[in-house]
Enzyme design. Structure first.
Site, PDB file in Angstrom:
ATOM      1  N   ASP A 200       0.894  -0.860  -0.024  1.00 46.17           N
ATOM      2  CA  ASP A 200      -0.186   0.019   0.097  1.00 46.17           C
ATOM      3  C   ASP A 200       0.360   1.289  -0.052  1.00 46.17           C
ATOM      4  O   ASP A 200       1.342   1.473   0.759  1.00 46.17           O
ATOM      5  CB  ASP A 200      -0.533  -0.499   1.281  1.00 46.17           C
ATOM      6  CG  ASP A 200      -2.089   1.310   1.272  1.00 46.17           C
ATOM      7  OD1 ASP A 200      -2.004   1.794  -0.426  1.00 46.17           O
ATOM      8  OD2 ASP A 200      -2.870   1.198   2.249  1.00 46.17           O
ATOM      9  N   GLU A 226      -1.381  -0.934  -4.401  1.00 46.24           N
ATOM     10  CA  GLU A 226      -2.244  -0.195  -4.159  1.00 46.24           C
ATOM     11  C   GLU A 226      -1.739   1.364  -3.623  1.00 46.24           C
ATOM     12  O   GLU A 226      -1.383   2.095  -3.069  1.00 46.24           O
ATOM     13  CB  GLU A 226      -3.105  -0.662  -2.073  1.00 46.24           C
ATOM     14  CG  GLU A 226      -4.508   0.439  -1.763  1.00 46.24           C
ATOM     15  CD  GLU A 226      -4.504  -0.072  -0.620  1.00 46.24           C
ATOM     16  OE1 GLU A 226      -5.808   0.297   0.042  1.00 46.24           O
ATOM     17  OE2 GLU A 226      -4.493  -1.768   0.288  1.00 46.24           O
ATOM     18  N   GLU A 252      -9.940   3.992  -2.424  1.00 48.31           N
ATOM     19  CA  GLU A 252     -11.303   4.265  -0.738  1.00 48.31           C
ATOM     20  C   GLU A 252     -11.284   5.855  -0.888  1.00 48.31           C
ATOM     21  O   GLU A 252     -11.506   6.162  -0.320  1.00 48.31           O
ATOM     22  CB  GLU A 252      -9.735   4.485   0.141  1.00 48.31           C
ATOM     23  CG  GLU A 252      -8.213   4.811   0.110  1.00 48.31           C
ATOM     24  CD  GLU A 252      -7.700   4.495   1.105  1.00 48.31           C
ATOM     25  OE1 GLU A 252      -7.175   5.079   2.105  1.00 48.31           O
ATOM     26  OE2 GLU A 252      -6.502   3.113   0.564  1.00 48.31           O
ATOM     27  N   HIS A 302     -12.299  -1.302   1.501  1.00 47.12           N
ATOM     28  CA  HIS A 302     -12.025  -0.457   2.806  1.00 47.12           C
ATOM     29  C   HIS A 302     -11.737  -0.017   3.864  1.00 47.12           C
ATOM     30  O   HIS A 302     -13.342  -0.084   3.992  1.00 47.12           O
ATOM     31  CB  HIS A 302     -11.279   0.910   1.741  1.00 47.12           C
ATOM     32  CG  HIS A 302     -10.374   1.767   2.714  1.00 47.12           C
ATOM     33  ND1 HIS A 302     -10.189   2.087   3.430  1.00 47.12           N
ATOM     34  CD2 HIS A 302      -8.781   1.783   2.731  1.00 47.12           C
ATOM     35  CE1 HIS A 302      -9.509   2.997   4.616  1.00 47.12           C
ATOM     36  NE2 HIS A 302      -8.574   2.241   3.750  1.00 47.12           N
TER      37      HIS A 302
END
Length: 389
Positions: A200, A226, A252, A302
């Site tokens: 991420d 991500e 997200e 998320h």
């Protein structure tokens, strides 16, 4: 039935150690709960995404802007309320904090509707495709340490999360391309060759740097990459998705059906990550999910927040149809933050105990059984941690 009161509860405590991602460090944990009361004594609970002072700003939007719009309305008119609030706020914020605030109110209305019907949220939105969800635990967050210290810490932390029984794990990056590759290699070393892990970036790279990191990480076979670039950069997402073998995930910080329509039409994502506490609540999440599946894009929600957010997502993931279907379908996972979070672990009268469930079941968590969200916050706990007004 009428809505009689809408209250925001912003909770906060000092973390035992700072936690960070590519954009900033946090020294405090916050949560923003929304309570909607009715004249029949039925109360619903929701949650707004947004940490720190954002939660305080959202509290003002919930109580001073949205509440006057909905007081006296029937809480079961969820879609009517959603469109009234959105239309009146459209000129002032089609994304961001107004949508986060509306999300918390909307989730609370769904909780009320489930309690009125005597049904859990998952059945209110279509039924259980699954009674339990595989859970991935994320950690390996950044701290104000040197790159060498983080590289030394990440393998042990990754191995510990695997040892807890989680089905997969996720790490943070954001030190810079070269050091981030070292972190990724360290996590793969910590979990071994056959365990799924994800990376991420929290949109910290330019497209060129994301390609540099993305090509280097392919040796270590992460499941997804991500938010590699800024959420507005649809072209960058599409180029990365075309040019890398690792799945590209994100979304997200995308809001409502119109934002998601543009993102999906750009063919930017392999895996979509909508945030129900931000994009517009359950009402809008269901539209976004339908859009994602219409574009043949799998969804892994998320999840960041308190036990209210976790419970809501357990229901939504349970009700999500498999995409594609089949004898052995691709299944969504519940995202679970393994770092210190009292608002997840201690908020409820009957804790969800996700970590305990994962350890007992080999990586799974069950959907709450009660009506609505199926959970009840402890009011004494809320009072102990609520930020003074």
């Amino acid at each position: 039935m009428k809505i009689t009161k809408v209250t925001s509860h912003v909770l906060r405590y000092d973390l035992p150690e700072p936690l960070g991602y590519s954009q900033q460090y946090y020294h405090q944990r916050t949560a923003h709960l929304v309570e909607v009361e009715t004249d029949e004594g039925i109360t619903g609970w929701g949650e707004c995404f947004g940490a720190g002072n954002v939660a305080l700003a959202n509290r003002a939007i919930v109580e001073q802007v949205i509440a006057p719009m909905v007081l006296g309305m029937d809480p079961l008119d969820r879609d009517v309320i959603w469109h009234k609030v959105y239309n009146l706020l459209r000129d002032h914020g089609q994304k961001g904090m107004p949508m986060q605030s509306l999300s918390g109110v909307d989730i609370a209305l769904w909780d009320i509707a489930g309690k009125v019907a005597g049904l859990p949220l998952c059945q209110m939105v279509g039924g259980r495709h699954r009674a339990r969800l595989p859970v991935y635990g994320y950690g390996m967050m950044l701290r104000p340490e040197s790159a060498d210290e983080l590289v030394a810490r990440f393998p042990d932390e990754a191995a510990a999360i695997k040892g807890m029984g989680f089905a997969a794990t996720k790490m943070k990056v954001g030190l810079g391309p070269r050091d981030d590759i070292r972190l990724i290699e360290a996590v793969r070393r910590g979990v071994g060759d056959d365990f799924r892990f994800m990376v991420d970036a929290n949109h910290c790279y330019t497209t060129a740097d994301a390609f540099y990191v993305g090509r280097a990480m392919e040796e270590f076979a992460p499941y997804w990459f991500e938010e590699p670039v800024a959420p507005e950069d649809y072209d960058g997402y599409r180029e990365l998705r075309t040019g890398l073998t690792t799945n590209i995930s994100g979304g997200e910080v995308e809001f409502n059906r119109w934002g998601w329509r543009a993102l999906l039409e750009a063919r930017a994502l392999d895996i979509a990550q909508p945030e129900v506490c931000a994009l517009g609540g359950v009402t809008e999440y269901l539209r976004v999910l339908a859009l994602c599946h219409a574009h043949f894009t799998p969804v892994v929600n998320h999840v960041w927040g308190s036990a209210i957010a976790v419970a809501c997502n357990l229901h939504l993931l349970a009700a999500m149809p498999p995409l594609p279907g089949g004898l052995f379908p691709w299944e969504p996972m519940l995202e679970f933050d393994t770092t210190d979070n009292k608002f997840r672990d201690d908020l409820l009268e009957e804790p969800l105990d996700i970590q305990g469930q994962v350890a007992r079941t080999g990586g799974y968590a069950a959907v709450p059984e009660g009506s609505g969200l199926g959970v009840s916050p402890d009011r004494d706990f809320i009072a102990a941690y609520e930020v003074a007004r």
